[in-house]
Design a protein around this motif. Sequence first.
Motif, PDB file in Angstrom:
ATOM      1  N   PHE A  29      91.711  75.856  11.709  1.00 58.51           N
ATOM      2  CA  PHE A  29      92.015  74.767  10.808  1.00 58.51           C
ATOM      3  C   PHE A  29      93.457  74.315  11.022  1.00 58.51           C
ATOM      4  O   PHE A  29      94.368  75.136  11.132  1.00 58.51           O
ATOM      5  CB  PHE A  29      91.835  75.203   9.345  1.00 58.51           C
ATOM      6  CG  PHE A  29      90.403  75.302   8.924  1.00 58.51           C
ATOM      7  CD1 PHE A  29      89.787  74.277   8.234  1.00 58.51           C
ATOM      8  CD2 PHE A  29      89.656  76.433   9.239  1.00 58.51           C
ATOM      9  CE1 PHE A  29      88.462  74.366   7.854  1.00 58.51           C
ATOM     10  CE2 PHE A  29      88.337  76.542   8.861  1.00 58.51           C
ATOM     11  CZ  PHE A  29      87.730  75.500   8.161  1.00 58.51           C
ATOM     12  N   ARG A  30      93.625  73.021  11.069  1.00 54.02           N
ATOM     13  CA  ARG A  30      94.979  72.467  11.186  1.00 54.02           C
ATOM     14  C   ARG A  30      95.278  71.732   9.888  1.00 54.02           C
ATOM     15  O   ARG A  30      94.739  70.669   9.616  1.00 54.02           O
ATOM     16  CB  ARG A  30      95.078  71.548  12.400  1.00 54.02           C
ATOM     17  CG  ARG A  30      94.800  72.306  13.690  1.00 54.02           C
ATOM     18  CD  ARG A  30      95.094  71.526  14.952  1.00 54.02           C
ATOM     19  NE  ARG A  30      94.852  72.365  16.128  1.00 54.02           N
ATOM     20  CZ  ARG A  30      95.709  73.225  16.628  1.00 54.02           C
ATOM     21  NH1 ARG A  30      96.899  73.359  16.065  1.00 54.02           N
ATOM     22  NH2 ARG A  30      95.399  73.963  17.687  1.00 54.02           N
ATOM     23  N   ASN A  43      97.793  70.102   6.995  1.00 57.47           N
ATOM     24  CA  ASN A  43      99.079  69.489   6.670  1.00 57.47           C
ATOM     25  C   ASN A  43      99.560  70.138   5.383  1.00 57.47           C
ATOM     26  O   ASN A  43      99.163  69.757   4.286  1.00 57.47           O
ATOM     27  CB  ASN A  43      98.906  67.975   6.486  1.00 57.47           C
ATOM     28  CG  ASN A  43     100.243  67.287   6.242  1.00 57.47           C
ATOM     29  OD1 ASN A  43     101.271  67.941   6.075  1.00 57.47           O
ATOM     30  ND2 ASN A  43     100.223  65.974   6.216  1.00 57.47           N
ATOM     31  N   TYR A  44     100.398  71.145   5.551  1.00 50.90           N
ATOM     32  CA  TYR A  44     100.785  71.959   4.399  1.00 50.90           C
ATOM     33  C   TYR A  44     102.289  71.930   4.239  1.00 50.90           C
ATOM     34  O   TYR A  44     103.031  72.324   5.135  1.00 50.90           O
ATOM     35  CB  TYR A  44     100.299  73.401   4.599  1.00 50.90           C
ATOM     36  CG  TYR A  44     100.472  74.276   3.383  1.00 50.90           C
ATOM     37  CD1 TYR A  44      99.635  74.138   2.292  1.00 50.90           C
ATOM     38  CD2 TYR A  44     101.482  75.233   3.331  1.00 50.90           C
ATOM     39  CE1 TYR A  44      99.782  74.952   1.171  1.00 50.90           C
ATOM     40  CE2 TYR A  44     101.636  76.042   2.214  1.00 50.90           C
ATOM     41  CZ  TYR A  44     100.779  75.894   1.139  1.00 50.90           C
ATOM     42  OH  TYR A  44     100.937  76.688   0.034  1.00 50.90           O
ATOM     43  N   LEU A  45     102.731  71.402   3.078  1.00 46.87           N
ATOM     44  CA  LEU A  45     104.160  71.327   2.770  1.00 46.87           C
ATOM     45  C   LEU A  45     104.938  70.629   3.883  1.00 46.87           C
ATOM     46  O   LEU A  45     106.021  71.060   4.279  1.00 46.87           O
ATOM     47  CB  LEU A  45     104.731  72.734   2.511  1.00 46.87           C
ATOM     48  CG  LEU A  45     104.129  73.469   1.308  1.00 46.87           C
ATOM     49  CD1 LEU A  45     104.736  74.855   1.175  1.00 46.87           C
ATOM     50  CD2 LEU A  45     104.346  72.681   0.029  1.00 46.87           C
ATOM     51  N   GLY A  46     104.356  69.581   4.414  1.00 46.90           N
ATOM     52  CA  GLY A  46     105.075  68.743   5.369  1.00 46.90           C
ATOM     53  C   GLY A  46     104.955  69.143   6.813  1.00 46.90           C
ATOM     54  O   GLY A  46     105.588  68.532   7.678  1.00 46.90           O
ATOM     55  N   GLY A  47     104.162  70.167   7.138  1.00 46.91           N
ATOM     56  CA  GLY A  47     104.051  70.602   8.524  1.00 46.91           C
ATOM     57  C   GLY A  47     102.609  70.775   8.952  1.00 46.91           C
ATOM     58  O   GLY A  47     101.715  71.008   8.133  1.00 46.91           O
ATOM     59  N   ASP A  48     102.362  70.643  10.255  1.00 46.95           N
ATOM     60  CA  ASP A  48     101.039  70.895  10.810  1.00 46.95           C
ATOM     61  C   ASP A  48     100.907  72.392  11.057  1.00 46.95           C
ATOM     62  O   ASP A  48     101.662  72.968  11.835  1.00 46.95           O
ATOM     63  CB  ASP A  48     100.859  70.131  12.120  1.00 46.95           C
ATOM     64  CG  ASP A  48      99.504  70.425  12.749  1.00 46.95           C
ATOM     65  OD1 ASP A  48      98.487  70.093  12.128  1.00 46.95           O
ATOM     66  OD2 ASP A  48      99.480  70.990  13.858  1.00 46.95           O
ATOM     67  N   MET A  49      99.944  73.013  10.388  1.00 45.23           N
ATOM     68  CA  MET A  49      99.843  74.469  10.427  1.00 45.23           C
ATOM     69  C   MET A  49      98.450  74.881  10.890  1.00 45.23           C
ATOM     70  O   MET A  49      97.480  74.796  10.135  1.00 45.23           O
ATOM     71  CB  MET A  49     100.108  75.044   9.041  1.00 45.23           C
ATOM     72  CG  MET A  49     100.084  76.575   8.994  1.00 45.23           C
ATOM     73  SD  MET A  49     100.111  77.181   7.300  1.00 45.23           S
ATOM     74  CE  MET A  49      98.517  76.612   6.720  1.00 45.23           C
ATOM     75  N   PRO A  50      98.319  75.309  12.157  1.00 42.01           N
ATOM     76  CA  PRO A  50      97.028  75.853  12.591  1.00 42.01           C
ATOM     77  C   PRO A  50      96.830  77.227  11.980  1.00 42.01           C
ATOM     78  O   PRO A  50      97.733  78.062  11.974  1.00 42.01           O
ATOM     79  CB  PRO A  50      97.170  75.933  14.117  1.00 42.01           C
ATOM     80  CG  PRO A  50      98.636  76.054  14.358  1.00 42.01           C
ATOM     81  CD  PRO A  50      99.319  75.315  13.240  1.00 42.01           C
ATOM     82  N   THR A  51      95.642  77.468  11.445  1.00 39.71           N
ATOM     83  CA  THR A  51      95.392  78.758  10.812  1.00 39.71           C
ATOM     84  C   THR A  51      93.953  79.192  11.031  1.00 39.71           C
ATOM     85  O   THR A  51      93.035  78.378  10.994  1.00 39.71           O
ATOM     86  CB  THR A  51      95.707  78.712   9.294  1.00 39.71           C
ATOM     87  OG1 THR A  51      95.413  79.978   8.704  1.00 39.71           O
ATOM     88  CG2 THR A  51      94.893  77.643   8.593  1.00 39.71           C
ATOM     89  N   PHE A  52      93.772  80.464  11.266  1.00 38.99           N
ATOM     90  CA  PHE A  52      92.454  81.079  11.354  1.00 38.99           C
ATOM     91  C   PHE A  52      92.558  82.383  10.603  1.00 38.99           C
ATOM     92  O   PHE A  52      93.143  83.357  11.098  1.00 38.99           O
ATOM     93  CB  PHE A  52      92.067  81.305  12.818  1.00 38.99           C
ATOM     94  CG  PHE A  52      90.713  81.926  13.016  1.00 38.99           C
ATOM     95  CD1 PHE A  52      89.671  81.683  12.134  1.00 38.99           C
ATOM     96  CD2 PHE A  52      90.463  82.755  14.099  1.00 38.99           C
ATOM     97  CE1 PHE A  52      88.418  82.248  12.311  1.00 38.99           C
ATOM     98  CE2 PHE A  52      89.205  83.326  14.294  1.00 38.99           C
ATOM     99  CZ  PHE A  52      88.185  83.074  13.396  1.00 38.99           C
ATOM    100  N   ALA A  53      92.045  82.415   9.381  1.00 40.12           N
ATOM    101  CA  ALA A  53      92.211  83.594   8.521  1.00 40.12           C
ATOM    102  C   ALA A  53      91.183  83.549   7.411  1.00 40.12           C
ATOM    103  O   ALA A  53      90.638  82.499   7.086  1.00 40.12           O
ATOM    104  CB  ALA A  53      93.626  83.623   7.934  1.00 40.12           C
ATOM    105  N   LEU A  54      90.897  84.706   6.843  1.00 39.96           N
ATOM    106  CA  LEU A  54      90.060  84.783   5.660  1.00 39.96           C
ATOM    107  C   LEU A  54      90.901  84.807   4.397  1.00 39.96           C
ATOM    108  O   LEU A  54      90.401  84.545   3.310  1.00 39.96           O
ATOM    109  CB  LEU A  54      89.183  86.041   5.717  1.00 39.96           C
ATOM    110  CG  LEU A  54      88.210  86.115   6.897  1.00 39.96           C
ATOM    111  CD1 LEU A  54      87.408  87.405   6.841  1.00 39.96           C
ATOM    112  CD2 LEU A  54      87.273  84.916   6.914  1.00 39.96           C
ATOM    113  N   ASN A  55      92.167  85.170   4.545  1.00 40.51           N
ATOM    114  CA  ASN A  55      93.107  85.156   3.422  1.00 40.51           C
ATOM    115  C   ASN A  55      94.069  83.993   3.588  1.00 40.51           C
ATOM    116  O   ASN A  55      94.215  83.432   4.671  1.00 40.51           O
ATOM    117  CB  ASN A  55      93.899  86.472   3.373  1.00 40.51           C
ATOM    118  CG  ASN A  55      93.012  87.642   3.017  1.00 40.51           C
ATOM    119  OD1 ASN A  55      92.603  87.784   1.877  1.00 40.51           O
ATOM    120  ND2 ASN A  55      92.705  88.484   3.996  1.00 40.51           N
TER     121      ASN A  55
END
Length: 469
Positions: A303-304, A306-318
């Motif tokens: 998932f990419r 847009n969090y708090l002004g930045g592009d954040m790729p994340t793959f997590a269950l938490n």
Amino acid sequence: MTTASASGRDDAGRAHLAVNPVFTSEPADIPRNSLPAGDLAPDIAYQVVHDELMLDGNARLNLATFVTTWMEPTAEKLMAECFDKNMIDKDEYPRTAALEQRCTRMLAELWHAPSAERAPGCSTTGSSEACMLAGLALKRRWRHARHEAGLPADRPNLVMGVNVQICWEKFANYFDVEPRLVPMEGDRFHLDPAEAAARCDENTIGVVAVLGSTFDGSYEPVADICAALDRLEAERGWSVPVHVDGASGAMVAPFCDPDLAWDFRLPRVASINTSGHKYGLVYPGVGWVVWREPSALPEDLVFRVNYLGGDMPTFALNFSRPGAQVVAQYYTFLRLGFDGFRRVQQNCRDVATALAGRIEGLGPFRLLTRGDQLPVFAFTVQDDVTAYSVFDVSAQLREAGWLVPAYTFPANRTDLAALRVVVRNGLTHDLADLFFADLGQAVGTLAKQAKPVRGRESASFAHGTGERR
């Protein structure tokens, strides 16, 4: 969901906690299971909680857990400075995020990824989450391949030994994957390559190989498993990837067994996980998962945001979790380096093998493993010992403060009950001497019994597969 404590003495029949009158000028009762009406002074609240925790076991004497129970004061200080940092806020805490990326690259290089710079990876709350992410990647890759071939993708299965940790049973349950478990046979306590290949078919998303079984500390033969799957692909055309659950061994083998081929040197290994909070030498909870190359991690799982002004790729269950453990992992990598990790892990192995040899020489016990792979070994009572069981030994050692699990093995060796000792950093030769002395005293006391007092019903320890409570 919350439950009562294992001892059944959580509330002791009282609705309130009684506060020592020395702590406060007025008598005070504190409700156990509801919020107090008013506040308490911080030192009183601290003392109340502190006193109750005195009844916990001593973590340093816990020979059941693989989890780190000691770190240097400098590491603890650094972690305290980072308790308030949310690991997921990579835009607000860019240096913490950078340390996470450095750790994954270090691990990718340690595990011989084709390109450490390109190998995807991330931190997790522990190996259980890491295993779930790796399993999801296996399932998604398999599903894509089936759809591209115009084939159904509704019956995925995963092949593994019955000795896997419970997180793999959870993965199969939560994500609708059929678990195909290879049972133990005779003196083989982990996955057999031929048996694993025999359970694979066109719907197999992968095979899980465990580098360091929690039952006895033995490595599964990853290279032999890959070779069996190579032959299977040549015969049937099924390309089955391997995930290595290196919760413990992935932070031991690179330093103590550098010539052992178990990692990305084997082309069939698609992903590896480890627990930073086990032999990664960091307090709980931090884990890691690394994929061989970008193609091993399907892009549609990332998932990419847009969090708090930045592009954040994340793959997590938490999502939100503290950054302190990731910072501590980077500190530990810097602090020890390769030679330091080799020295620490080899010392653990030396303590384990020496202690195992002394226990074997004691007479009443038979070793199942010797601590020469993971610094972990299992042993059982000899067939001619009729006065006590492994469960009696475990209970007797607990009276001296030592926590040593007694448990039965799974199918097809449910007849076998054993004790297991985990040697971690901090269990010195001196502490091992004290343990051995207490074990000798326990044996002397138990030998006076007419027959065993405790059986498998008294076991409080379960590894997972097939052992739901």
